[in-house]
Design an enzyme around this catalytic site. Structure first.
Site, mmCIF file in Angstrom:
data_model
loop_
_atom_site.group_PDB
_atom_site.id
_atom_site.type_symbol
_atom_site.label_atom_id
_atom_site.label_comp_id
_atom_site.label_asym_id
_atom_site.label_seq_id
_atom_site.Cartn_x
_atom_site.Cartn_y
_atom_site.Cartn_z
ATOM 1 N N ASP A 9 81.186 62.567 42.541
ATOM 2 C CA ASP A 9 82.145 63.458 43.323
ATOM 3 C C ASP A 9 82.586 62.720 44.485
ATOM 4 O OD1 ASP A 9 83.946 65.281 43.572
ATOM 5 O OD2 ASP A 9 82.668 66.800 43.838
ATOM 6 N N MET A 10 83.836 62.146 44.538
ATOM 7 C CA MET A 10 84.515 61.426 45.883
ATOM 8 C C MET A 10 84.423 62.600 46.982
ATOM 9 S SD MET A 10 87.134 58.893 43.816
ATOM 10 C CE MET A 10 86.666 58.733 42.416
ATOM 11 N N ASP A 103 89.066 62.506 40.861
ATOM 12 C CA ASP A 103 88.045 62.081 41.887
ATOM 13 C C ASP A 103 86.456 62.659 41.318
ATOM 14 O OD1 ASP A 103 88.475 64.859 41.921
ATOM 15 O OD2 ASP A 103 88.581 65.139 43.886
ATOM 16 N N GLU A 104 86.461 62.693 40.141
ATOM 17 C CA GLU A 104 85.010 63.030 39.572
ATOM 18 C C GLU A 104 84.810 62.612 38.492
ATOM 19 O OE1 GLU A 104 83.536 66.658 38.793
ATOM 20 O OE2 GLU A 104 85.683 67.674 39.129
#
Length: 347
Positions: A9-10, A103-104
């Site tokens: 996860d960013m 983003d994940e």
């Protein structure tokens, strides 16, 4: 052998990209979102979250909470570019990567003969060195627990949840952390005194089916550490659509339909480019008091032409009872099918 799943996860992705591109923003409360006062927050930095700012919050409210914040427009193209580079790093580790969003994603590293923690550290190091971004990684034996773990020590976290830790490690967590429980379900459970996973754990299995419907058994299993979902390497797109927050609230049907015309044009071009069609149209509106309403219609024939999508979208809108001004409108087509797989008849 137990599976080994990583959830990547960013951290505060959009705002982190802005800082990476402009280091002078480091340490400042950054809010990325709509350009106008009527827009909403897409994401914000951890510094901004200290002021109570959250995703989907109206921009005007964020400015009240954090008047000295740095408000930036969404640069979606740039975020996609950076996201692709992150996933390129993930695919350098294994082909078993499932992209959940920009983003994940999940990685199944069961077949890699290496300590999962070292794999996670390698990913974190590569992303930081090449892109200047931190990411959080959760490691466990299923997707539910891996996702929980990635959120455990954000930002820049690394957490492992083993079978031996379950269910005790889950008990103190609020029930909203359980994947599958929506806001309304959480609210209803809170009303009867269920606030933590430990509270939820004590309910009988029959209750889950009666209360949560077909997903009840999955929720029952997940809080006991059971989740048999596989890492899916290819995900079919389930819908195509567009929505917009209006500059001014309005009840003007003609104006609302002009946006449906724009959306129909975009949707039609996407369908044609990807050689697909859809059977279900959904019109979404959000009122001035932030209430969401959707109305859908499924057709016997597949749609792909702009004219048909627009006309049918307008008919659906005409059926919506508009009692107050509208601040957002959207149009989506779903029930998608490849044109190569079906004999299609259009208007």
């Amino acid at each position: 052998m137990n599976r080994v799943i990583l959830h990547v996860d960013m951290d505060a992705f959009f705002s982190s990209v802005e800082v990476a591109d402009n280091p002078r923003l480091k340490g400042k409360p950054i809010i990325v979102g709509g350009k106008s006062e009527r827009g909403v927050v897409s994401t914000c930095s951890y510094e901004a979250r200290k002021y109570g700012i959250r995703s989907a919050m109206p921009i005007y409210k964020a400015k009240v909470l954090c008047p000295n914040g740095v408000f930036l427009p969404v640069r979606y193209g740039r975020y996609v570019e950076v996201s692709n580079k992150v996933f390129k790093i993930l695919f350098s580790i294994t082909d078993h990567v499932e992209k959940v969003s920009i983003d994940e994603g999940y990685l199944d590293v069961t077949d890699i003969d290496e300590d999962p923690k070292l794999i996670a550290l390698k990913i974190k190091s590569k992303v930081l060195m090449t892109l200047g971004l931190t990411i959080s990684v959760g490691i466990s034996y299923n997707k539910f627990l891996a996702k929980l773990a990635s959120d455990w020590e954000k930002p820049n976290g690394l957490k492992i949840i083993t079978k031996e830790m379950v269910p005790m490690i889950l008990f103190p967590l609020p029930i909203e952390r359980v994947h599958g429980l929506g806001k309304q379900s959480v609210k209803k459970l809170n009303n009867i005194g269920i606030f933590t996973i430990e509270d939820l754990y004590g309910l009988p299995k029959k209750y889950f089916s009666e209360y949560f419907g077909k997903f009840g058994v999955e929720i029952y299993d997940r809080i006991r550490g059971i989740d048999n979902r596989e890492v899916v390497t290819e995900r079919e797109r389930k819908s195509v659509g567009r929505e917009i927050t209006l500059k001014e609230d309005t009840k003007d049907i003609k104006k609302l339909k002009s946006y449906l015309k724009e959306f129909a044009n975009f949707i039609s071009k996407y369908l044609e480019k990807n050689n697909i069609s859809g059977k279900t149209l959904t019109v979404k509106i959000k009122t001035a008091s932030f209430e969401n309403h959707t109305k859908s219609k499924t057709f016997n024939k597949y749609l792909y032409l702009e004219k048909d999508i627009y006309e049918e979208g307008c008919k659906i809108l005409d059926e919506v009872v508009i009692e107050e001004d509208i601040r957002l409108i959207g149009l989506t087509i779903s029930s998608l099918e490849s044109n190569n797989l079906k004999q299609l008849t259009f208007y």
